[in-house]
Each structure stands twice: as C-alpha cells, then as structure tokens.
Design an enzyme around this catalytic site. Structure first.
Site, PDB file in Angstrom:
ATOM      1  N   ARG A  21     -49.888   1.395  61.630  1.00  0.00           N
ATOM      2  CA  ARG A  21     -50.109  -0.046  61.668  1.00  0.00           C
ATOM      3  C   ARG A  21     -51.148  -0.448  62.696  1.00  0.00           C
ATOM      4  O   ARG A  21     -51.059  -0.064  63.852  1.00  0.00           O
ATOM      5  CB  ARG A  21     -48.796  -0.768  61.970  1.00  0.00           C
ATOM      6  CG  ARG A  21     -47.822  -0.591  60.845  1.00  0.00           C
ATOM      7  CD  ARG A  21     -46.467  -1.157  61.158  1.00  0.00           C
ATOM      8  NE  ARG A  21     -45.608  -0.892  59.996  1.00  0.00           N
ATOM      9  CZ  ARG A  21     -44.506  -1.547  59.706  1.00  0.00           C
ATOM     10  NH1 ARG A  21     -44.095  -2.498  60.489  1.00  0.00           N
ATOM     11  NH2 ARG A  21     -43.808  -1.234  58.648  1.00  0.00           N
ATOM     12  N   SER A 137     -23.274  -5.007  50.972  1.00  0.00           N
ATOM     13  CA  SER A 137     -24.627  -5.372  51.379  1.00  0.00           C
ATOM     14  C   SER A 137     -25.629  -5.127  50.250  1.00  0.00           C
ATOM     15  O   SER A 137     -25.670  -4.033  49.668  1.00  0.00           O
ATOM     16  CB  SER A 137     -24.983  -4.521  52.606  1.00  0.00           C
ATOM     17  OG  SER A 137     -26.323  -4.669  52.967  1.00  0.00           O
ATOM     18  N   SER A 190     -38.029 -11.626  50.895  1.00  0.00           N
ATOM     19  CA  SER A 190     -39.384 -12.017  51.273  1.00  0.00           C
ATOM     20  C   SER A 190     -40.473 -11.078  50.809  1.00  0.00           C
ATOM     21  O   SER A 190     -41.649 -11.436  50.871  1.00  0.00           O
ATOM     22  CB  SER A 190     -39.471 -12.159  52.786  1.00  0.00           C
ATOM     23  OG  SER A 190     -39.481 -10.886  53.375  1.00  0.00           O
ATOM     24  N   HIS A 218     -36.004 -16.844  55.043  1.00  0.00           N
ATOM     25  CA  HIS A 218     -37.221 -17.204  54.318  1.00  0.00           C
ATOM     26  C   HIS A 218     -37.035 -18.442  53.449  1.00  0.00           C
ATOM     27  O   HIS A 218     -37.796 -18.656  52.500  1.00  0.00           O
ATOM     28  CB  HIS A 218     -37.718 -16.018  53.489  1.00  0.00           C
ATOM     29  CG  HIS A 218     -38.204 -14.910  54.364  1.00  0.00           C
ATOM     30  ND1 HIS A 218     -39.471 -14.878  54.909  1.00  0.00           N
ATOM     31  CD2 HIS A 218     -37.559 -13.829  54.849  1.00  0.00           C
ATOM     32  CE1 HIS A 218     -39.589 -13.812  55.677  1.00  0.00           C
ATOM     33  NE2 HIS A 218     -38.447 -13.152  55.662  1.00  0.00           N
ATOM     34  N   THR A 246     -33.743 -18.460  60.905  1.00  0.00           N
ATOM     35  CA  THR A 246     -34.696 -18.264  62.006  1.00  0.00           C
ATOM     36  C   THR A 246     -35.389 -19.572  62.334  1.00  0.00           C
ATOM     37  O   THR A 246     -35.520 -20.452  61.478  1.00  0.00           O
ATOM     38  CB  THR A 246     -35.754 -17.213  61.643  1.00  0.00           C
ATOM     39  OG1 THR A 246     -36.601 -16.986  62.781  1.00  0.00           O
ATOM     40  CG2 THR A 246     -36.654 -17.671  60.502  1.00  0.00           C
ATOM     41  N   LYS A 249     -40.097 -18.994  61.530  1.00  0.00           N
ATOM     42  CA  LYS A 249     -40.946 -18.977  60.335  1.00  0.00           C
ATOM     43  C   LYS A 249     -41.265 -20.428  59.960  1.00  0.00           C
ATOM     44  O   LYS A 249     -42.097 -21.034  60.616  1.00  0.00           O
ATOM     45  CB  LYS A 249     -40.271 -18.150  59.249  1.00  0.00           C
ATOM     46  CG  LYS A 249     -40.065 -16.699  59.753  1.00  0.00           C
ATOM     47  CD  LYS A 249     -39.650 -15.733  58.699  1.00  0.00           C
ATOM     48  CE  LYS A 249     -39.102 -14.437  59.274  1.00  0.00           C
ATOM     49  NZ  LYS A 249     -40.079 -13.567  59.924  1.00  0.00           N
ATOM     50  N   THR A 279     -31.182 -13.185  78.344  1.00  0.00           N
ATOM     51  CA  THR A 279     -31.646 -14.507  78.792  1.00  0.00           C
ATOM     52  C   THR A 279     -31.820 -15.425  77.583  1.00  0.00           C
ATOM     53  O   THR A 279     -32.339 -14.998  76.549  1.00  0.00           O
ATOM     54  CB  THR A 279     -33.000 -14.351  79.521  1.00  0.00           C
ATOM     55  OG1 THR A 279     -32.796 -13.476  80.638  1.00  0.00           O
ATOM     56  CG2 THR A 279     -33.531 -15.683  80.011  1.00  0.00           C
ATOM     57  N   THR A 364     -41.452  -0.921  54.934  1.00  0.00           N
ATOM     58  CA  THR A 364     -41.102  -2.320  54.652  1.00  0.00           C
ATOM     59  C   THR A 364     -40.779  -2.498  53.174  1.00  0.00           C
ATOM     60  O   THR A 364     -39.894  -3.256  52.798  1.00  0.00           O
ATOM     61  CB  THR A 364     -42.267  -3.247  55.068  1.00  0.00           C
ATOM     62  OG1 THR A 364     -42.607  -2.941  56.430  1.00  0.00           O
ATOM     63  CG2 THR A 364     -41.879  -4.696  54.986  1.00  0.00           C
TER      64      THR A 364
HETATM   65  N1  PLP Z   1     -34.055 -11.726  58.175  1.00  0.00           N
HETATM   66  C1  PLP Z   1     -35.062 -11.547  57.312  1.00  0.00           C
HETATM   67  C2  PLP Z   1     -34.761 -11.520  55.862  1.00  0.00           C
HETATM   68  C3  PLP Z   1     -36.372 -11.368  57.769  1.00  0.00           C
HETATM   69  O1  PLP Z   1     -37.375 -11.156  56.911  1.00  0.00           O
HETATM   70  C4  PLP Z   1     -36.627 -11.401  59.159  1.00  0.00           C
HETATM   71  C5  PLP Z   1     -38.003 -11.230  59.717  1.00  0.00           C
HETATM   72  O2  PLP Z   1     -38.970 -11.098  59.081  1.00  0.00           O
HETATM   73  C6  PLP Z   1     -35.549 -11.592  60.019  1.00  0.00           C
HETATM   74  C7  PLP Z   1     -34.282 -11.763  59.501  1.00  0.00           C
HETATM   75  C8  PLP Z   1     -35.768 -11.638  61.496  1.00  0.00           C
HETATM   76  O3  PLP Z   1     -36.145 -12.933  61.870  1.00  0.00           O
HETATM   77  P1  PLP Z   1     -37.022 -13.146  63.195  1.00  0.00           P
HETATM   78  O4  PLP Z   1     -38.438 -12.920  62.808  1.00  0.00           O
HETATM   79  O5  PLP Z   1     -36.700 -14.520  63.625  1.00  0.00           O
HETATM   80  O6  PLP Z   1     -36.546 -12.110  64.182  1.00  0.00           O
END
Ligand code: PLP
Length: 409
Positions: A21, A137, A190, A218, A246, A249, A279, A364
C-alpha cells in the site's frame, strides 16, 4: 535471528502479491470539496479530484461543523485530558451521546474513539456479559467486527454466507435452543454497495430469540429521513438491539459509537476495555459531530442529491461500457479483477489525469475481485464525472491492448 530480514521478507511478500500500500499525501481544500493538493515523494505538487473519500457528503467542510469545532477549542482547549473515568467526560461528550441516542430512537448511546474500536470493544465485551453467547456473523462483516467476534473463540461464532438468510436460519436452528444468540451484520456493505435485508434479519432474530447488532457505519447520515441509517429507512430501527456507527464518514469528523437500551449501554460501558482504558475524544471532535448530526437531521435534500449523483455516475460509467458492479447504494465499484492492474490504473489516473481513487485489493476484498471504488458526493459535478468516465474509457482500452496479467474486464 536477523530480525530486519524477517521484516523485509514480510514486505517482499506483500509487494510480490501486488498489494503493497502506498498512501497518497493529500491536502484537502477547505470549501472546494472534493478538490485537494497531492504532494509526491520528490516534493512536487498537483491538483486532484478525490473520488474515494468516505466523507460522503462533504460534511468535513461544512461551515456549521467547523464553527462548532473552533468554538469548542476556544472554550475548552485541545485534548480531553483523560479517559472517560478520569476527567475525560466533558459537556461535549455527554451532549453528543444524547444526540446519538436521539438519532437512533434509543434511550442511550456510548462513544468510542473510532468505529473500529466501537465494534471490536462492544462485540468482544458481549461474550463477558452473556456467558455461552453464540454470535452469527455475516461472512463479509468488517474486520473490526470480526476482530471483536473472534475474541469469543471458534466455538462461539457461526459465519453465514453473505446476506443469505436461509443459511443464517439453518445455523440458528442448529444451535442449542437455550444458548444466548446475537446476529451481527452491516446495513450497507461498503466494498460491494449492497444492503442487508433488515426486515428478514429482524424476523429471524425474533423467531430464534436472538439479539441483533447492526453496523450502520456506511449508512449513518445518508439513509433514513433524519440520517439514522438503513434501519430507519426500512422502519425497523426500534427492533435492532444495538446500532453501531461512525462519526468519521458521512458525519465528517471522527469517532465511533453504539446506541441501545440504557442497560445494554451501561453494561458495555462498565466492561469494555476498549472504552475504559483510553483517552476520550477531544472536545472539538465531539462538538463538530453534534453540529454535523443535527444539521444532517434537518437536511434530507443532501441525501436526495447524494443518491442522485451516485445514480448518475453508475449510469455514466455503464454507458461507457465499464464493468460497474451491481450496487444498490451510493457506492460505485468498478471491477478490475487483478491487483497489479488495479494499482496501475489507479496510479495512472492520479499522475496523468488528476483523479484520485485508491485501488482496493486483497485482503480488503477477495482475490480476483480487485476493484476501483468510487464514492460520488453531492459536490461531484457532471464535468468531473465526464472527466472520470473519459479517463477510464481510455485506460480500459489501453489495458485491453496490453492484456497484462490476464486482465479481461
Ligand atoms: N465498520 C465498517 C463496516 C467499516 O467499513 C469501517 C471503516 O471503514 C469501520 C466499521 C470502522 O470505522 P472507523 O473508520 O470509524 O474506525
């Protein structure tokens, strides 16, 4: 032992597989999203259009968000100064957790330092609270969920085929009836841009007495009338036990969270190492997130524009004969199917066309499904889309002539 040689070997292996990468050094232009300056290793700079940001709506530049962050810095300074337990719970954190609970129609929410941490910490902690828990899962769940789920050991997890409710049901039926169960899944996946069957999953959870844990990372900000995600859009938000999201994003800032019943939130707050021993977020991030969530709750037109732009890009690329992968969301993946090619196309787009899209390679996505993943925002205009489609058309023709590495898209 030659320790350095071992590190070099590890890197050589990644390079040989074409998945080493290289990060693009970018500086985004405030107020000109999605434009940025790219700095190369030799110090030279050029202007690029970013096509792969997860700041899906450009909220990271919304003046409302920036003003809130500036104000928080003025009022409270930079860092929070501690863990949540030791002086790191501020007015901003408390307000943000209230905002998040309200967003998802729950009575409580809990903040983490990222979406990754929220998944890993919450899922691994559920095993401590529910002895004998079995987690079901989806096979394409994000690494952060897998990491949390693995904490329970092999016996405590069942992996179902992606979005395959029949398979999920067969695993639920085969598990001991009296074991505590939890279905862990995402709304928008995603990398492919497909969306889980919310109602079907909830119905199975009810039938087999399982809890539900939904990652809306997402989708938050982008789906549902107030931007709470796909569960809100599909009218099942109240039937999902734990919603995870999150702030990094579509909300344009940083941080992660869960929203759930207060007793669930309180137990995770009390047992999750990833929450306790770190923290807390800087106040300015929390303040920016509150402003962003509030603003997006009131601005459904941004979500409408976002979907329209994604549809326009899919149509434009398909019209150019490019292999756009099926996607029912705002994500526009284009299949390349070879890691070396994927990287090469991405490199040429950046250097020759001022178009930045990161190659998506294994791990990925599965090997053989390497792709370019475009994330059009409401700010990607027709001209940018035409430039992108023209560049891709030219590169696809170029690659076909060369026929490097078995490429055949
Ligand atoms: N969950 C999914 C499906 C994600 O694609 C990602 C990050 O790309 C996360 C959780 C992690 O989120 P963050 O980027 O806020 O650490």
């Amino acid at each position: 032992m030659d320790y350095k040689a071992a590190f070099r070997d590890a890197l050589d292996k990644v390079r040989a597989e074409g998945r080493y990468r290289v990060f693009a050094d970018l500086k985004r232009h405030r107020g000109e999203f999605p434009r940025a300056t790219w700095t190369q290793a030799d110090g030279s700079q050029s202007e690029v259009v970013v096509w792969c940001s997860n700041d899906y709506l450009g909220q990271g530049q919304n003046p409302v968000v920036l003003d809130a962050m500036h104000q928080a810095i003025e009022e409270a300074g930079a860092g929070s100064g501690g863990t949540r337990n030791i002086s790191g719970t501020t007015r901003y954190h408390v307000e943000l957790e209230r905002e998040l609970a309200d967003l998802h129609g729950k009575d409580a929410a809990l903040l983490f330092t990222s979406g990754y941490v929220s998944n890993e910490a919450s899922l691994s902690t559920l095993y401590k609270i529910l002895p004998g828990l079995i987690i079901f899962s989806d096979e394409l769940n994000h690494n952060s969920m897998i990491s949390g789920i693995r904490a329970g050991g092999r016996e405590q997890r069942r992996v179902f085929r992606h979005n395959d409710l029949e398979h999920l049901e067969s695993l639920l039926a085969a598990a001991p009836a009296d074991a505590p169960k939890l279905i862990a899944f995402e709304s928008v996946y995603s990398m492919d841009g497909d969306i889980a069957d919310m109602k079907g999953t909830v119905a199975l959870a009810k039938k087999y007495g399982a809890m539900t844990y939904l990652d809306e990372v997402h989708a938050v900000g982008m789906y549902g009338p107030r931007g709470a995600g796909v569960a809100e859009r599909d009218g099942v938000m109240d039937q999902i036990d734990i919603i995870e999201g999150t702030l990094g994003k579509a909300f344009g800032v940083m941080g992660g969270y869960i929203a759930a019943d207060p007793v669930i939130v309180d137990a995770i707050r009390s047992y999750a190492d990833g929450f306790i021993f770190t923290t807390s977020l800087p106040p300015a991030l929390a303040a920016g997130a509150v402003a962003s969530i509030r603003w997006l709750k009131e601005h459904n037109e941004v979500r409408v524009a976002h979907q329209a732009r994604a549809a326009a890009l899919k149509a434009r690329l398909a019209q150019a004969g490019l292999p756009v992968m099926p996607s029912v969301s705002h994500i526009v993946p284009v299949l390349v199917g070879d890691p070396v090619h994927c990287k090469m196309i991405s490199d040429i787009l950046l250097t020759d066309y001022g178009i930045y899209v990161q190659p998506i390679n294994y791990p990925t996505v599965p090997r053989g499904t390497e792709r370019l993943r475009f994330t059009p925002s409401p700010a990607h205009d027709d001209r940018m889309m035409d430039d992108l489609a023209d560049a891709l058309e030219r590169l696809w023709a170029h690659c076909n002539i060369k026929r490097v590495g078995g490429y055949a898209a």
